[in-house]
Design an enzyme around this catalytic site. Structure first.
Site, PDB file in Angstrom:
ATOM      1  N   ASP A  42       3.699   2.653  -4.439  1.00 26.91           N
ATOM      2  CA  ASP A  42       3.913   1.312  -3.929  1.00 26.91           C
ATOM      3  C   ASP A  42       3.575   1.369  -2.417  1.00 26.91           C
ATOM      4  OD1 ASP A  42       4.849   1.105  -6.660  1.00 26.91           O
ATOM      5  OD2 ASP A  42       6.491  -0.152  -5.974  1.00 26.91           O
ATOM      6  N   HIS A  77       3.432  -2.081  -0.931  1.00 27.79           N
ATOM      7  CA  HIS A  77       3.797  -3.555  -0.626  1.00 27.79           C
ATOM      8  C   HIS A  77       3.757  -4.225   0.890  1.00 27.79           C
ATOM      9  CE1 HIS A  77       6.080  -4.358  -4.274  1.00 27.79           C
ATOM     10  NE2 HIS A  77       6.757  -3.284  -4.221  1.00 27.79           N
ATOM     11  N   ASP A 120       1.281  -2.290  -6.992  1.00 26.52           N
ATOM     12  CA  ASP A 120       2.188  -2.895  -6.104  1.00 26.52           C
ATOM     13  C   ASP A 120       1.601  -2.661  -4.545  1.00 26.52           C
ATOM     14  OD1 ASP A 120       3.719  -3.704  -8.136  1.00 26.52           O
ATOM     15  OD2 ASP A 120       5.677  -2.727  -7.512  1.00 26.52           O
ATOM     16  N   ASN A 138       3.029  -4.465 -11.310  1.00 25.56           N
ATOM     17  CA  ASN A 138       3.707  -5.625 -11.826  1.00 25.56           C
ATOM     18  C   ASN A 138       3.780  -6.770 -10.632  1.00 25.56           C
ATOM     19  OD1 ASN A 138       5.922  -4.021 -10.483  1.00 25.56           O
ATOM     20  ND2 ASN A 138       7.250  -5.679 -10.928  1.00 25.56           N
ATOM     21  N   HIS A 139       3.459  -6.319  -9.339  1.00 25.59           N
ATOM     22  CA  HIS A 139       3.492  -7.406  -8.349  1.00 25.59           C
ATOM     23  C   HIS A 139       1.891  -7.610  -8.335  1.00 25.59           C
ATOM     24  CE1 HIS A 139       7.287  -7.427  -6.318  1.00 25.59           C
ATOM     25  NE2 HIS A 139       7.579  -6.496  -6.926  1.00 25.59           N
ATOM     26  N   HIS A 167       1.808   2.701 -13.167  1.00 26.53           N
ATOM     27  CA  HIS A 167       2.361   2.095 -12.174  1.00 26.53           C
ATOM     28  C   HIS A 167       3.988   2.109 -12.758  1.00 26.53           C
ATOM     29  CE1 HIS A 167       4.126  -0.484  -9.057  1.00 26.53           C
ATOM     30  NE2 HIS A 167       4.970  -1.395  -9.802  1.00 26.53           N
ATOM     31  N   HIS A 169       6.896   2.226  -8.853  1.00 23.33           N
ATOM     32  CA  HIS A 169       7.593   1.007  -9.307  1.00 23.33           C
ATOM     33  C   HIS A 169       9.023   0.754  -9.008  1.00 23.33           C
ATOM     34  CE1 HIS A 169       8.475  -2.428 -12.022  1.00 23.33           C
ATOM     35  NE2 HIS A 169       8.937  -1.860 -12.994  1.00 23.33           N
TER      36      HIS A 169
END
Length: 818
Positions: A141, A143, A170, A202-203, A256, A339
């Site tokens: 991730d 982000h 992500d 999932n993002h 992920h 995740h």
């Protein structure tokens, strides 16, 4: 600030550190629940569209055209000639930061990805070979934290045939530079599609992106601010061509989230998932294949064997036995997933005795964690077996990368990284600790706000004497019972109400800190219209004096209790307000009331005063027959209601009405009113427009009173009360605010479903839709979210819609809901 906040080194080092992890899990569980509601709202709107002529088509269907067109091409498309390829964009970002990137460039990159990725990644599972004398770099991730991505590329080199990158999802949300990271990955992909892979996380989901950064989203806001909404939707189109997982050298599974529910699936089965149909399936999907799709993005490893419910609200928790079965069935050695933030402020953690590794690459996550980030370096030994090295990093900012970039690639650069350490100095730790506390308190405040109506009920239940204060232990019990026992309410209250950590808690003062405020004053007019509807329902009944008192006091004990009031407003009077709204209103009417309730006449006085206050606030109120007569009416009121009532249980207002009712029919006729006013001491001192009040003017005032609502030639108790009510000692004039807050909390709780529904109508992404469309969205949300009882009544909906509609008949829904 407690020292533990500033010097925490482990996941359990402070209440803030513990809370941050719990809030992230809660936030994602909350997102799942709200996405279900949003999906149901869209389904209802689509049903309406299919059953009658409609003018909108969901944006979600646009990708079908893009992907299908690309899939019919027989030859791979030529890569676009970009202003900046991956290497050039990397140098630009390193030297100048995220500046000077135009919308035209973004569109060109995204169009190129949509053309190329559909052919390069035709299936949801991508096979990757470790290059001879090379490696595969797996990134977790990120982000939106561009500094981590740039440092990783500086340390481990640019993507190339010998240096293949897998970004494990992500990229979107939370951080400020998700757009630039996407563009950098995509530019390298277009430069050489064989050198870089971006798995879906999932993002990478538009519904998650709609949430604010504090709520775990933020990419929608970032993208719209930087490049406009149309390009956000083009990013969403790109989500749907991303693969779901990669298999490295037939030995390592990179995904992920984690493993799907049910029997261990084969890689062949996973390759049949229709991964371009949606960004991420809704959590309530029934199709087994869609459930598998969802689990790959959302699941987490757990200590317990088998499968269990995931507290995130989507995906599953899977045990070591599940991992072993999957790896054995597919002849794999281990899996890498991302995740979640690893424990102990590390960039990676191990599960299931080395069969699963969690990899997280965003160091100092979100600007308030103190964690390291990590990557996995996968190489092959002489026998063809994959070897894994886990490397950690810590970079505080983009600006700190200068010395690393200036060093020569290789050992010199690595020595600079080791020398700098990329660790926080004490002053930076203080700043991070402060941001960490502030963000945590904001997130906790959001939890309190969404549960505010239930907290009111619980606090009042624990305060039978209506003092407004309860012991700290009861306050904490109330918070736990309503909001959950997994959050540190005891520590948070010391920040919200210093000194309340052990002594009594003023719960009214506490809850008053959490409010929803409309951003524009012009949207506030509807709140007064809602309350006047309640009083008008009473007026509409044209009841006699005794009938009115019986409506207010059905058991005739002379007291209006809270329960009687709630029943009256939510049931007896045709449901003018929903039960939660009536309970909200009762809190102010019955404040500072000792005992079982209010004397019926005192209640009538308080309620009438609140109505008059709201009526005066309403710009839409029709012309008042009493307009211009107020100074004279005030003088009449003083002589009518100046002495004590004959009975202790009666208010002066009710007593004056009864004394004037000679016929005892429960109404005042015009001649009765005129006669009794003239008989009062002090009548001759009343002045109207500077002259003594004469009989003709007094009769006209009586007629105006009789026609103020009922137009039947007689004056009811409520019409009399409207004219002559006097403010009692409580000075209650904020009842409309109570009802408004109840409605606003409902809208706040379901704002994502409202936005999602409005988007269905907003083809051009203008942020505004026709008022009738907005009305339909409100109805859909109310239908889906308000079971078993509605929270937004029809007349309230109409008041709200009319008040926020612009002159051109449209509602600026994004401004209103933002």
């Amino acid at each position: 600030m407690p020292k533990e906040v500033l010097h925490s080194t482990g996941s359990g080092g402070s209440w803030v550190a513990r809370c941050a992890r719990l809030l992230e899990t809660r936030s994602e569980a909350d997102f799942i629940q709200k996405r279900v509601i949003s999906a149901q709202v869209r389904a209802h709107l689509n049903y309406l569209r299919d059953t009658r002529t409609s003018k909108f088509a969901p944006k979600a269907r646009r990708l079908t055209r893009v992907a299908s067109c690309a899939s019919h091409r027989k030859l791979p498309p030529e890569p676009p000639s970009l202003k900046w390829d991956g290497s050039t964009l990397f140098q630009h970002l390193l030297k100048h930061g995220p500046t000077d990137i135009t919308s035209d460039y973004v569109e060109e990159v995204l169009d190129g990805v949509l053309e190329s990725a559909a052919q390069r990644w035709p299936k949801p599972i991508v096979q990757v070979a470790v290059p001879t004398d090379g490696r595969v770099v797996v990134v977790g991730d990120t982000h939106g934290q561009l500094q981590d991505v740039l440092l990783i590329l500086l340390r481990y080199g640019m993507p190339s045939p010998k240096n293949i990158y897998i970004f494990n999802g992500d990229v979107a949300d939370r951080g400020p530079n998700s757009c630039e990271i996407f563009l950098l990955i995509f530019a390298f992909f277009l430069q050489d599609p064989n050198c870089i892979i971006l798995n879906r996380g999932n993002h990478e989901d538009e519904y998650m992106n709609f949430r604010t950064a504090d709520e775990g989203g933020g990419f929608y806001d970032e993208c719209v601010t930087k490049f406009g909404e149309p390009l956000f939707w083009k990013f969403v189109d790109c989500y749907r061509v991303l693969p779901l997982a990669a298999v490295v050298h037939d030995q390592v599974f990179v995904v992920h989230g984690g493993l799907p529910r049910g029997a261990a699936p084969s890689l062949a089965y996973l390759s049949t998932i229709r991964h371009r149909s949606v960004s991420c399936p809704a959590p309530d999907v029934e199709s087994v294949q869609d459930q598998v799709f969802l689990d790959l993005l959302w699941s987490d490893p757990a200590v317990s064997p088998g499968f269990s419910q995931n507290p995130r609200g989507a995906g599953m928790l899977f045990g070591a036995d599940i991992t072993k079965a999957f790896l054995r069935k597919n002849n794999l050695r281990w899996m890498i997933r991302s995740h979640e933030l690893p424990y102990g402020d590390r960039g990676w953690m191990e599960h299931h005795l080395g069969l699963v590794f969690t990899l997280f690459s965003a160091s100092n996550y979100s600007g308030y964690e103190l964690n390291w980030g990590a990557v996995a370096l996968l190489t092959c030994d002489a026998s063809g077996m994959v070897q894994q090295t886990l490397r950690e990093h810590n970079v505080p900012s983009l600006e700190s990368l200068g010395p690393v970039a200036d060093a020569s690639e290789g050992k010199e650069r690595e020595d600079v990284c080791l020398k700098l350490g990329f660790s926080w100095i004490d002053g930076a730790r203080v700043a991070v600790g402060t941001r960490r506390v502030e963000l945590t308190l904001r997130q906790l405040a959001g939890v309190v706000l969404e549960h505010k109506p239930q907290l009111w009920q619980q606090f009042i239940h624990n305060d039978p004497e209506h003092t407004g204060v309860i012991p700290h232990s009861l306050w904490l019990d109330s918070m736990i019972s309503v909001c959950g026992d997994d959050l540190p309410w005891d520590a948070a209250i010391e920040h919200w109400l210093p000194g309340s950590d052990a002594g009594p808690v003023d719960y009214q003062k506490f809850l008053s800190k959490f409010k929803i405020v409309l951003s524009q004053e012009k949207w506030c007019g509807w709140k007064s219209l809602v309350l006047t509807d309640v009083y008008h329902e009473l007026l509409r009944r044209s009841a006699t004096f005794s009938e009115t008192l019986n409506i207010l006091d059905p058991n005739r004990d002379g007291i209006v209790s809270v329960d009687e009031f709630v029943e009256l407003i939510s049931v007896t009077m045709g449901g003018c307000l929903s039960r939660p709204q009536a309970e909200s209103l009762s809190r102010t009417i019955f404040t500072h009331v000792d005992g079982a309730g209010l004397r019926v006449n005192d209640f009538l006085s308080r309620f009438t005063i609140a109505f008059l206050h709201s009526k005066n606030m309403s710009a839409n109120e029709g012309r008042n027959p009493l307009s211009g007569l107020e100074p004279t009416i005030e003088q009449i009121g003083k002589i009518l209601i100046c002495g004590k009532s004959k009975h202790a249980e009666e208010s002066m207002l009710s007593s004056a009405f009864k004394m004037s009712d000679d016929s005892k029919d429960g109404f005042l006729q015009i001649d009765e009113f005129v006669r009794h006013v003239k008989a009062q001491p002090g009548f001759h001192n009343i002045r109207h427009e500077g002259r003594p009040l004469d009989d003709e003017t007094l009769a006209s005032i009586a007629e105006a009173l009789a026609n103020s609502y009922s137009h039947d030639g007689s004056i009811s108790l409520l019409e009399f009360a409207q004219a002559f009510a006097v403010v009692d000692s409580s000075g209650l004039t904020d009842l409309a605010d109570d009802v408004q807050e109840s409605i606003l909390i409902f809208l706040y709780r379901h704002r994502h479903a409202l936005l999602s529904g409005c988007e269905e109508y907003d083809q051009d992404s203008r942020g505004r839709i026709a008022k009738e469309d907005f009305r339909q969205v409100l109805d859909a949300v109310n239908l889906v979210a308000a079971k078993p009882e509605k929270h937004l009544l029809r007349q309230q909906r109409d008041c709200l819609v009319e008040s926020i509609t612009e002159d051109d008949g449209n509602v600026e829904y994004k401004a209103f809901l933002g």
